[in-house]
Design a protein around this motif. Structure first.
Motif, mmCIF file in Angstrom:
data_model
loop_
_atom_site.group_PDB
_atom_site.id
_atom_site.type_symbol
_atom_site.label_atom_id
_atom_site.label_comp_id
_atom_site.label_asym_id
_atom_site.label_seq_id
_atom_site.Cartn_x
_atom_site.Cartn_y
_atom_site.Cartn_z
ATOM 1 N N LEU A 102 -3.612 6.148 3.973
ATOM 2 C CA LEU A 102 -4.498 5.234 3.244
ATOM 3 C C LEU A 102 -5.737 5.938 2.710
ATOM 4 N N LEU A 103 -6.007 7.167 3.206
ATOM 5 C CA LEU A 103 -7.246 7.854 2.851
ATOM 6 C C LEU A 103 -7.382 8.056 1.354
ATOM 7 N N THR A 104 -8.611 7.903 0.867
ATOM 8 C CA THR A 104 -8.914 8.301 -0.499
ATOM 9 C C THR A 104 -9.554 9.687 -0.437
ATOM 10 N N GLY A 105 -9.978 10.210 -1.556
ATOM 11 C CA GLY A 105 -10.636 11.502 -1.534
ATOM 12 C C GLY A 105 -9.663 12.640 -1.709
ATOM 13 N N SER A 106 -10.027 13.823 -1.184
ATOM 14 C CA SER A 106 -9.274 15.026 -1.510
ATOM 15 C C SER A 106 -7.863 15.002 -0.937
ATOM 16 N N PHE A 143 -6.175 18.943 7.532
ATOM 17 C CA PHE A 143 -6.077 17.509 7.801
ATOM 18 C C PHE A 143 -5.019 17.228 8.864
ATOM 19 N N LEU A 193 -3.259 5.579 8.804
ATOM 20 C CA LEU A 193 -4.633 5.762 8.342
ATOM 21 C C LEU A 193 -4.726 6.911 7.350
ATOM 22 N N MET A 194 -4.063 8.028 7.689
ATOM 23 C CA MET A 194 -4.121 9.208 6.819
ATOM 24 C C MET A 194 -3.511 8.905 5.447
ATOM 25 N N TRP A 226 0.826 -1.208 0.000
ATOM 26 C CA TRP A 226 0.000 0.000 0.000
ATOM 27 C C TRP A 226 0.863 1.262 0.000
ATOM 28 N N ALA A 233 -6.627 17.778 12.142
ATOM 29 C CA ALA A 233 -7.496 16.635 12.420
ATOM 30 C C ALA A 233 -6.670 15.435 12.863
ATOM 31 N N LEU A 270 -6.888 13.373 16.330
ATOM 32 C CA LEU A 270 -7.122 11.941 16.299
ATOM 33 C C LEU A 270 -6.011 11.191 17.033
ATOM 34 N N ALA A 305 -6.665 8.993 20.345
ATOM 35 C CA ALA A 305 -6.291 7.583 20.257
ATOM 36 C C ALA A 305 -5.229 7.247 21.291
#
Lengths: 382, 382, 382
Positions: free
Chosen positions: A341-345, A301, A338-339, A162, A304, A308, A312
């Motif tokens: 791996l994010l899709t989107g913008s 982000f 996690l960040m 990944w 954020a 997070l 956590a």
């Protein structure tokens, strides 16, 4: 680096490139200092090892600059010579192991095999209740650092699917295994039990605002398990030398993380010591400029991500505290993964792991690349 | 949907297609109602959001039908207006976040970004010991729902390699982190501790068979953390509206799961409240018709999946109960993931994640496809 | 096997092949005995099932030879007839399930679906506090063995991306779930609680060196949860029949692991019973010759793997002991998986999972392959 230089040479034919050249010569000690790799290529192995090691020291705080590494190591020796020694032993043990077991030489030269070993050794020293200069501790420190190389290599193969970095997963795994292995009252390697941040029975006194503010820069130092203000500020300076943008995000992340700690009413000394802050700092740095091109979106982000990471971390600390374990930097590492791996913008700003440089250079290479695209188009028009 | 319509039009030329057309017009409110997506495409954003949200509500129980969602939401408001509100806030917060951070619009329209957020909000309300209408709870509910979008996106990238859905993994992770973060006696967000089902010291009274029977439909309601019989039956009805086959499997799974609970002598109130049943129901529904074409083989596998989910739930509840945490739907989610990974005879019935529809439609599309294959062969013969 | 035979036939035309043919006929009962698969292909199903089952028995200790399996099974029946029966039931239940659910026939014939089921059944017997010949135990033993097939198939799909074997992950997961499910004081299936090796309050007596030495061969027997010296030595002999190199590594790993246990001051009876040794033995065997071509380098890595398995086992035992669970062979399985993922010098010796044979055959096939390469080059020269 070679290609970049070539681009500069070509660019220098145009008059507009003067300011860029001046800037470049000023920036000689900042950023990734990749030209150094070429310079030391045919030098003594010991010199190479020093540069690789110092890069590894800086890698702990996501920087990649041997000068930053040297400054940080000096700060650690100032805070505690014993801790400095442990860190040095850890980084040398793991870097040498990586050379011996035949790991990729570019990775070794980039210090990628050093930082986990250094962290393991540092934390072993911090958790040990046998006091400073307990020489037997060098044995598990070396073994732990060596094992980090194995874990780094194995996890890299696993996560490569990944395009994810192994980051500090090896350190987090090894230190937990070490603490579990030695147990609470081992005759050879005793260590302090951990108090989870949710154990708030000690919050009898008022919260002191100045102390909380002091915890924010300490959060940056706590990335190296260092709880003194002076060395923490020097570490922050070293990050600033590598990349001012990264330093700003470190402070911002630590502040956000402290805020999150306040909102969950964690133990006061967790706030004062900076332990509440360091996960947020790491989470914020990774997203804000390093693995993603800096922009106002990635900046949001990054905030954020800091929140997070902080929440956590509180959760994991409470969980692992039930069996007397610290949460280390699990929270920040998992959040950053996690960040990535994010899709989107956010994904549109992502930089492939192999091409990550200092945030400023990331920005520059993107704009150069875009400028290059424009030039090309223009030349095609002609 | 467009292709399916075309197939229908072509099929209508043959006289045998009349009954199928009648059936189709009857089925207008059942199944996936995909034609609705086209209909609302150029309508107001608020209307779109409502449809997406209602799809998300239904998605919690593996259905994908806005009408089912509306019925379920009404049932939740009937059971507890506060819980209904929390669920609504959760689904809106996460769906809107998905739009803002630029997630795939087809996923958003399918309600895939809503159901995790809804579950997180609902469960926060259930575990909170601050009572109903504790407005501060909306803050973590919103934050948790927002984070679900991040986790859903990240986990989807991770699991996509094996064509696995992210399912309710985000919900399970976030609710555990929330409960850990707030700890047992948080001053702002207190919550009830969890009793593991193996703590059988309370089993002093006789087991009442009627109560156990009552627990079976309650198991379906417990998927939405709803413990009242009336709303649970309405939820079952809503599933039946989407797909009768799925509703049968939900009841069957809940019954199997209760049986498994009896065989392990779990706490009586765990059986009575339906908490023993809901993991089995989810595990049974997922395998029996949804992710696999229905047949007597998949039916047997669905029962096996229900048993496995039920036993895994008891095991995980006992494990997580030692640190005061609930097992949520970890068991069903993990079991379903395992079933989707299986090779051998079950794998031949597997439907690719992107083409999953209502069980009846899955069956129909398979038989149409097979019929199409036969037609083709015949036409080749001519 | 067919290709190998062909190679032999071709080789027999040259005079130098006589000694190799003699060696081959001597080795008829050692190694993988793959010719047996051809021989039983058209025989009775029961006979086939026996061979598959016996291969599965041997697979537990990383061997793949039905004769070794028969010897080991006899040793288990000698140690405890009840345990022998449980193991037989487990291996039959899981192998038959694999046939029924349509798993790959080559895998079934290789015994790959049997060993996890056998281990689950054996360990259920060991942990049960209901005494021998408690016939109800056959129920969970069968169910657990059946579930192992599901997990093996699912995990294989998952791990196949990295060419990793599912190994004993299914066993480790199922036995933990079973122990959690039944809990500490289940009315139907009670079991002993586990004492973590770090609970050293019982170390009041002196350490007896002879007992510790005796623990080393017992460590090999403990792979089958067998704590008697005689059967353990027979099991070691059975491994030697398959591959002497593997047997040497088993003993070496157990010794290394006992050494690691001493260095961490674990409980004395953990050392005496061989429980400290078996993870190291497994970790050492897997790396030293089985999954990697034997050489002095892999030998060193095998020792490192034994140490790592041993320390990880102590750590995991302490962790899982806090909730009353045993660490089983998690440590060895995880360490082996890590070693298989390593890049660098070890990776060059790695044998693809599909081509793993007995260590001696691995060596032979590599040298034959290299010799073949040389021949080819020579013939090209002519």
């Amino acid at each position: 680096m070679w290609m970049e230089t070539k681009v500069d040479v070509e660019a220098s034919r145009s008059p507009a490139s003067l300011s860029r050249r001046v800037l470049n010569s000023l920036l000689v000690c900042t950023g990734d200092m990749k030209y150094l790799d070429q310079y030391i290529q045919d030098k003594l192995f010991v010199l190479q090892l020093v540069v690789w090691g110092l890069r590894g020291v800086a890698r702990v705080i996501l920087a990649n600059n041997p000068l930053s590494g040297a400054v940080i190591l000096a700060a650690l020796y100032w805070a505690s010579p014993w801790q400095g020694l442990l860190g040095t032993v850890g980084i040398l043990a793991s870097t040498l192991t990586a050379v011996v077991v035949g790991q990729d030489s570019a990775d070794v030269a980039g210090g990628l095999h050093g930082f986990n070993g250094m962290l393991v050794s540092l934390l072993m020293g911090v958790f040990s209740s046998a006091g400073d200069w307990y020489w037997w501790l060098l044995l598990p420190a070396c073994l732990g650092s060596v094992t980090c190389v194995f874990l780094f290599s194995g996890l890299s193969t696993l996560l490569d699917r990944w395009d994810l970095p192994a980051a500090v997963f090896p350190f987090n795994i090894i230190i937990i295994l070490y603490l579990l292995c030695t147990g609470p009252n081992n005759p050879y390697f005793p260590h302090h039990p951990t108090t989870p941040p949710g154990a708030t029975e000690s919050n009898v006194t008022e919260l002191i605002a100045v102390q909380v503010m002091r915890g924010i820069p300490l959060g940056v130092g706590q990335i190296f398990a260092c709880g003194d203000l002076g060395p923490s500020l020097i570490i922050l300076g070293a990050v600033c030398l590598y990349s001012p943008l990264l330093a700003v995000h470190a402070l911002l992340g630590s502040a956000v993380s402290t805020l999150a700690g306040l909102s969950m009413a964690v133990r006061h000394d967790s706030l004062y010591s900076g332990l509440s802050g360091f996960n947020g700092a790491l989470g914020c740095m990774a997203v804000g400029g390093l693995f993603f091109t800096f922009s106002w979106r990635t900046h949001l982000f990054a905030i954020a991500s800091a929140f997070l990471s902080a929440y956590a971390d509180i959760a994991l600390s409470n969980l692992m505290g039930t069996v007397g374990l610290p949460a280390c930097s699990w929270a920040a590492t998992l959040t950053t993964t996690l960040m990535l791996l994010l899709t989107g913008s956010l994904a549109t700003y992502r930089i492939p792991i192999g091409q990550v440089m200092a945030p400023e250079q990331n920005l520059r290479s993107r704009s150069q690349w875009e400028a290059g695209n424009t030039d090309e188009r223009e030349s095609t028009d002609v």
